[in-house]
Write an enzyme that holds these catalytic residues in place. Structure first.
Site, PDB file in Angstrom:
ATOM      1  N   HIS A   1       0.835  -1.204   0.000  1.00 46.25           N
ATOM      2  CA  HIS A   1       0.000   0.000   0.000  1.00 46.25           C
ATOM      3  C   HIS A   1       0.870   1.255   0.000  1.00 46.25           C
ATOM      4  CE1 HIS A   1      -3.786  -2.231   1.717  1.00 46.25           C
ATOM      5  NE2 HIS A   1      -3.344  -2.719   0.570  1.00 46.25           N
TER       6      HIS A   1
ATOM      7  N   GLU B   1       1.376   3.702   2.112  1.00 44.14           N
ATOM      8  CA  GLU B   1       2.170   3.992   3.303  1.00 44.14           C
ATOM      9  C   GLU B   1       3.498   3.235   3.290  1.00 44.14           C
ATOM     10  OE1 GLU B   1      -2.135   3.410   4.853  1.00 44.14           O
ATOM     11  OE2 GLU B   1      -0.957   2.891   3.074  1.00 44.14           O
TER      12      GLU B   1
ATOM     13  N   CYS C   1      -5.206   1.007   6.641  1.00 38.52           N
ATOM     14  CA  CYS C   1      -5.958  -0.224   6.902  1.00 38.52           C
ATOM     15  C   CYS C   1      -5.487  -0.872   8.203  1.00 38.52           C
ATOM     16  CB  CYS C   1      -5.830  -1.194   5.735  1.00 38.52           C
ATOM     17  SG  CYS C   1      -4.153  -1.809   5.449  1.00 38.52           S
TER      18      CYS C   1
ATOM     19  N   ALA D   1     -22.755  10.252 -26.946  1.00 36.68           N
ATOM     20  CA  ALA D   1     -22.488  11.393 -27.817  1.00 36.68           C
ATOM     21  C   ALA D   1     -23.747  11.667 -28.623  1.00 36.68           C
ATOM     22  CB  ALA D   1     -21.317  11.094 -28.743  1.00 36.68           C
TER      23      ALA D   1
ATOM     24  N   ARG E   1     -12.517   4.434 -20.413  1.00 37.91           N
ATOM     25  CA  ARG E   1     -12.666   2.978 -20.308  1.00 37.91           C
ATOM     26  C   ARG E   1     -11.549   2.375 -19.452  1.00 37.91           C
ATOM     27  NH1 ARG E   1     -13.920   1.380 -26.654  1.00 37.91           N
ATOM     28  NH2 ARG E   1     -16.030   2.288 -26.771  1.00 37.91           N
TER      29      ARG E   1
ATOM     30  N   THR F   1     -26.544  -2.860 -29.620  1.00 35.68           N
ATOM     31  CA  THR F   1     -25.312  -2.187 -30.037  1.00 35.68           C
ATOM     32  C   THR F   1     -24.353  -3.182 -30.675  1.00 35.68           C
ATOM     33  OG1 THR F   1     -25.545  -0.527 -28.299  1.00 35.68           O
ATOM     34  CG2 THR F   1     -23.364  -0.793 -29.238  1.00 35.68           C
TER      35      THR F   1
ATOM     36  N   ASP G   1     -23.319  -2.333 -34.387  1.00 31.07           N
ATOM     37  CA  ASP G   1     -21.966  -1.799 -34.573  1.00 31.07           C
ATOM     38  C   ASP G   1     -20.840  -2.832 -34.469  1.00 31.07           C
ATOM     39  OD1 ASP G   1     -23.098   0.710 -34.834  1.00 31.07           O
ATOM     40  OD2 ASP G   1     -22.839   1.224 -32.722  1.00 31.07           O
TER      41      ASP G   1
ATOM     42  N   GLY H   1     -26.836   1.304 -26.176  1.00 31.48           N
ATOM     43  CA  GLY H   1     -27.479   2.408 -26.852  1.00 31.48           C
ATOM     44  C   GLY H   1     -28.597   3.105 -26.062  1.00 31.48           C
TER      45      GLY H   1
ATOM     46  N   SER I   1     -32.901   3.073 -19.586  1.00 32.47           N
ATOM     47  CA  SER I   1     -33.337   2.198 -18.493  1.00 32.47           C
ATOM     48  C   SER I   1     -32.597   2.516 -17.198  1.00 32.47           C
ATOM     49  CB  SER I   1     -33.142   0.727 -18.877  1.00 32.47           C
ATOM     50  OG  SER I   1     -31.771   0.412 -19.020  1.00 32.47           O
TER      51      SER I   1
END
Length: 339
Positions: A44, A46, A71, A150, A185, A197, A201, A285, A291
């Protein structure tokens, strides 16, 4: 503390299911050691910061700054609180408490019981912002959800099929915006789209235009319509296909099916929580995005608006909010919204 935050963000997208954390050791108002957590299962922040101090005799007279509570439990690595106590650090300044129930104040209690001076809440809001995925995951018991799309200036996300010149993917946003999406991403654990999609595509959903991790691809396919020749099933990157009834198709390596009952977004997010998926970037899409909006399952929305009109096509999702921030990305306007 600002230095801690900057160090922590070097590992955005690399540490899940852990938070991003930076640490600095200060003696006589000078940084003598610093580090950040780089990947789950490795030391970690630290530990990196303390080990970076050349003269260890200075540690009992030094202050450790860290953006998240140390932690206090043993996981893949030993407790950082014990490591700090072992090196007799004089003072610890931290920004925000760890929401993980395995820590949740116990790390600070250990330090105080060992006689270490503790200062709490320095740049707390900024620290919780950069770890908003981690906080949402532990507090809401679900992934942090980002919606992205977009749209044209007149409110369409795609042209009608009859208006497409060929079968290639139609890009509304600029190449620079596309590269920015690939960066996004790389920062999230998973990316989600609906099966339509894939059919329209045949996307790869990778980070090919940005150096970074490829996210887990989640495909919502309730009725098993995804074709076997789809890129997401034929390449080597991990893919999770979500359906109502398990498909009889033979799944290749790194491809997995998840059968949901009931087939709802809430049930999906419950399963994602159990799989330690900290965040999901939803790219569409229109039906899939809508939704999530209608079920009020979102934390952040990012919308590119181009400076061109389509006149007709697939309508953008219905979303009416005031933007939290706006920036210009080449020819596109990027609006960002937070819950």
């Amino acid at each position: 503390m600002n230095r801690c935050l900057n160090l922590a963000q070097k590992a955005l997208g690399d540490t899940h299911p852990n938070p991003i954390v930076g640490a600095v050791v200060v003696y006589d108002n000078q940084i003598i050691g610093e580090g950040w957590h780089k990947k789950a299962g490795t030391p970690h922040a630290e530990v990196h910061a303390i080990n970076a101090v050349e003269d260890k005799t200075l540690l009992p007279k030094s202050t450790l700054y860290i953006n998240l509570e140390p932690c206090s439990h043993s996981g893949k690595t030993p407790p950082c609180a014990d490591f700090i106590i072992h090196h007799k650090i004089k003072k610890v300044v931290y920004a925000s408490k760890d929401p993980n129930p395995l820590v949740a104040g116990q790390g600070i209690l250990k330090l105080k019981n060992a006689g270490i001076e503790v200062v709490e809440g320095v740049l707390q809001q900024e620290a919780e912002y950069i770890n908003r995925r981690f906080y949402t995951f532990h507090q809401e018991k679900r992934p942090y959800i980002l919606l992205k799309w977009a749209q044209s200036r007149d409110g369409f996300i795609a042209p009608l099929d009859k208006n497409k010149k060929d079968q290639s993917v139609f890009w509304i946003s600029s190449p620079l915006s596309k590269q920015k999406v690939h960066q996004w991403r790389s920062e999230e654990v998973a990316i989600l789209i609906g099966v339509q999609t894939v059919l329209t595509d045949n996307p790869s959903l990778t980070t090919r235009e940005w150096p970074g991790n490829n996210p887990l691809r989640i495909i919502m396919d309730p009725n098993n319509r995804i074709p076997e020749e789809a890129t997401v099933l034929q390449d080597t990157f991990p893919t999770l296909v979500v359906n109502r009834n398990r498909s009889k198709k033979q799944m290749a390596k790194n491809k997995e099916q998840l059968q949901l009952s009931p087939y709802t977004l809430e049930e999906l997010l419950k399963n994602c929580y159990e799989k330690n998926i900290l965040s999901i970037l939803v790219e569409g899409g229109q039906k899939t995005l809508q939704s999530f909006i209608e079920n009020n399952l979102w934390d952040e929305v990012r919308i590119f608006t181009s400076n061109t009109d389509l006149l007709e096509g697939v309508k953008a999702p219905q979303f009416k909010r005031n933007a939290s921030s706006t920036e210009q990305v080449h020819s596109d306007k990027l609006n960002v919204y937070f819950r």
